[in-house]
Design a protein around this motif. Structure first.
Motif, PDB file in Angstrom:
ATOM      1  N   HIS A  80       0.886  -1.308   0.023  1.00 23.40           N
ATOM      2  CA  HIS A  80       0.049   0.082   0.085  1.00 23.40           C
ATOM      3  C   HIS A  80       0.966   1.477  -0.119  1.00 23.40           C
ATOM      4  CE1 HIS A  80      -4.248  -1.590   0.383  1.00 23.40           C
ATOM      5  NE2 HIS A  80      -3.747  -2.280   1.376  1.00 23.40           N
ATOM      6  N   GLU A  81       1.994   1.200   0.955  1.00 22.43           N
ATOM      7  CA  GLU A  81       2.666   2.268   0.887  1.00 22.43           C
ATOM      8  C   GLU A  81       3.616   2.757  -0.336  1.00 22.43           C
ATOM      9  OE1 GLU A  81       2.833   0.952   5.347  1.00 22.43           O
ATOM     10  OE2 GLU A  81       2.575   0.204   3.193  1.00 22.43           O
ATOM     11  N   ARG A  82       4.069   1.617  -0.907  1.00 24.95           N
ATOM     12  CA  ARG A  82       4.888   1.500  -2.151  1.00 24.95           C
ATOM     13  C   ARG A  82       3.712   2.207  -3.471  1.00 24.95           C
ATOM     14  NH1 ARG A  82       7.493  -4.068  -2.427  1.00 24.95           N
ATOM     15  NH2 ARG A  82       8.283  -3.368  -4.625  1.00 24.95           N
ATOM     16  N   ALA A  83       2.480   1.802  -3.381  1.00 23.53           N
ATOM     17  CA  ALA A  83       1.478   2.350  -4.089  1.00 23.53           C
ATOM     18  C   ALA A  83       1.470   3.689  -4.316  1.00 23.53           C
ATOM     19  CB  ALA A  83       0.253   1.449  -4.314  1.00 23.53           C
ATOM     20  N   GLY A  84       1.658   4.473  -2.937  1.00 26.13           N
ATOM     21  CA  GLY A  84       1.455   5.821  -2.676  1.00 26.13           C
ATOM     22  C   GLY A  84       0.495   6.082  -1.699  1.00 26.13           C
ATOM     23  N   SER A  85      -0.120   5.039  -1.024  1.00 24.15           N
ATOM     24  CA  SER A  85      -1.027   5.646   0.153  1.00 24.15           C
ATOM     25  C   SER A  85      -0.276   6.177   1.091  1.00 24.15           C
ATOM     26  CB  SER A  85      -2.009   4.222   0.449  1.00 24.15           C
ATOM     27  OG  SER A  85      -2.751   4.010  -0.237  1.00 24.15           O
ATOM     28  N   LYS A  86      -1.038   7.026   1.829  1.00 27.80           N
ATOM     29  CA  LYS A  86      -0.224   7.790   2.940  1.00 27.80           C
ATOM     30  C   LYS A  86      -0.790   7.493   4.331  1.00 27.80           C
ATOM     31  CE  LYS A  86       1.502  10.421  -0.456  1.00 27.80           C
ATOM     32  NZ  LYS A  86       3.171  10.171  -0.655  1.00 27.80           N
ATOM     33  N   ASN A  87      -1.882   7.209   4.586  1.00 31.54           N
ATOM     34  CA  ASN A  87      -2.518   6.816   5.950  1.00 31.54           C
ATOM     35  C   ASN A  87      -2.736   5.441   5.989  1.00 31.54           C
ATOM     36  OD1 ASN A  87      -2.820   9.595   6.531  1.00 31.54           O
ATOM     37  ND2 ASN A  87      -4.710   9.822   5.392  1.00 31.54           N
ATOM     38  N   VAL A  88      -1.754   4.507   6.163  1.00 29.41           N
ATOM     39  CA  VAL A  88      -1.828   2.989   6.152  1.00 29.41           C
ATOM     40  C   VAL A  88      -1.562   2.510   7.714  1.00 29.41           C
ATOM     41  CG1 VAL A  88      -0.911   1.186   5.449  1.00 29.41           C
ATOM     42  CG2 VAL A  88      -1.004   3.037   3.878  1.00 29.41           C
ATOM     43  N   TYR A  89      -2.506   1.904   8.174  1.00 34.02           N
ATOM     44  CA  TYR A  89      -2.332   1.404   9.503  1.00 34.02           C
ATOM     45  C   TYR A  89      -2.212  -0.229   9.645  1.00 34.02           C
ATOM     46  CZ  TYR A  89      -4.561   5.919   9.792  1.00 34.02           C
ATOM     47  OH  TYR A  89      -5.063   7.051   9.234  1.00 34.02           O
TER      48      TYR A  89
END
Length: 237
Positions: free
Chosen positions: A92-101
């Motif tokens: 998710h982070e590598r795809a560009g999502s900022k708010n990941v829990y």
């Protein structure tokens, strides 16, 4: 509009990440999940557990976010998007999502099993899987372990609280690629429904959530998520 995505192993499986229930290949084909994913297993054989997680850590380097991960990141152009994931990868982070829990921790974070201090030191290279590797040692004398949640361990409090806030503050909750059987994570869609929030399930297979969900999309994440926001008015009537 706030959109909260609850993601599980199914979304990463489409990138080639083996799910926990898949048979591993080669060296790990007959590993008992409890043996390598529990505090008991770690205490009994930390070298074996460390080797397994270190291999998965490096294996992720050859895996890429799929269209499902990328679609969720793209939604940030149109909505306030929060991602609550049960996955320990960083797709998710590598795809560009900022708010990941990360409810179940991350393969890309490490900590001491004694003093709990975060570890950012060097990791041994691992071009091929091996059966055992000695874990690094913390200055306090403890062993460095992956910062993931093992069987019987509590979820990280900060990630859990952020996840609950993301669900209670959402205008819509999208549950994608999760079996909806692992609690307490499986209770989050129930919380949303109890608050009157629409819940859309994206999963090729029925789950315990299916009957209660506001709408169900029987497609894979990579197929369904691109364009899903545009389909919501039709799905929700």
């Amino acid at each position: 509009m706030q959109v909260t995505v609850l993601s599980g192993a199914g979304i990463s499986a489409e990138s080639g990440v083996p799910t926990f229930r898949d048979a591993e290949t080669g060296l790990w084909a007959k590993v008992d999940p409890y043996e390598i994913s529990s505090s008991d297993g770690w205490k009994a054989n930390p070298e074996k557990v460390w080797a397994w997680y270190l291999w998965r850590h490096y294996m992720m380097g050859s895996v890429r976010p799929n269209n499902g991960h990328l679609a969720v990141a793209d939604w940030q152009d149109y909505a306030d998007v929060h991602v609550v994931t049960q996955n320990v990868d960083n797709l998710h982070e590598r795809a560009g999502s900022k708010n990941v829990y990360h409810l179940h921790g991350s393969l890309f974070e490490f900590r001491c099993d004694y003093c709990q201090s975060a570890y950012d030191g060097e990791l041994p290279a691992m071009p091929e899987p091996v059966e055992t590797v000695d874990p690094p040692q913390c200055p306090c004398g403890g062993l460095i372990r992956p910062n993931v949640v093992w069987f019987g361990e509590a979820l990280p409090e900060d990630a859990w609280q952020r996840s609950v806030s993301a669900v209670t503050g959402a205008d819509i909750v999208i549950v994608v690629g999760t079996s909806s059987i692992v609690y307490p994570a499986a209770g989050l869609p129930e919380l949303a429904l109890a608050n009157g929030t629409a819940v859309v399930e994206v999963n090729p297979e029925p789950t315990p959530l299916s009957e209660a969900a506001t709408a169900v999309v029987r497609e894979s994440a990579a197929t369904a998520l691109p364009g899903l926001l545009q389909r919501l008015p039709t799905l929700l009537g």
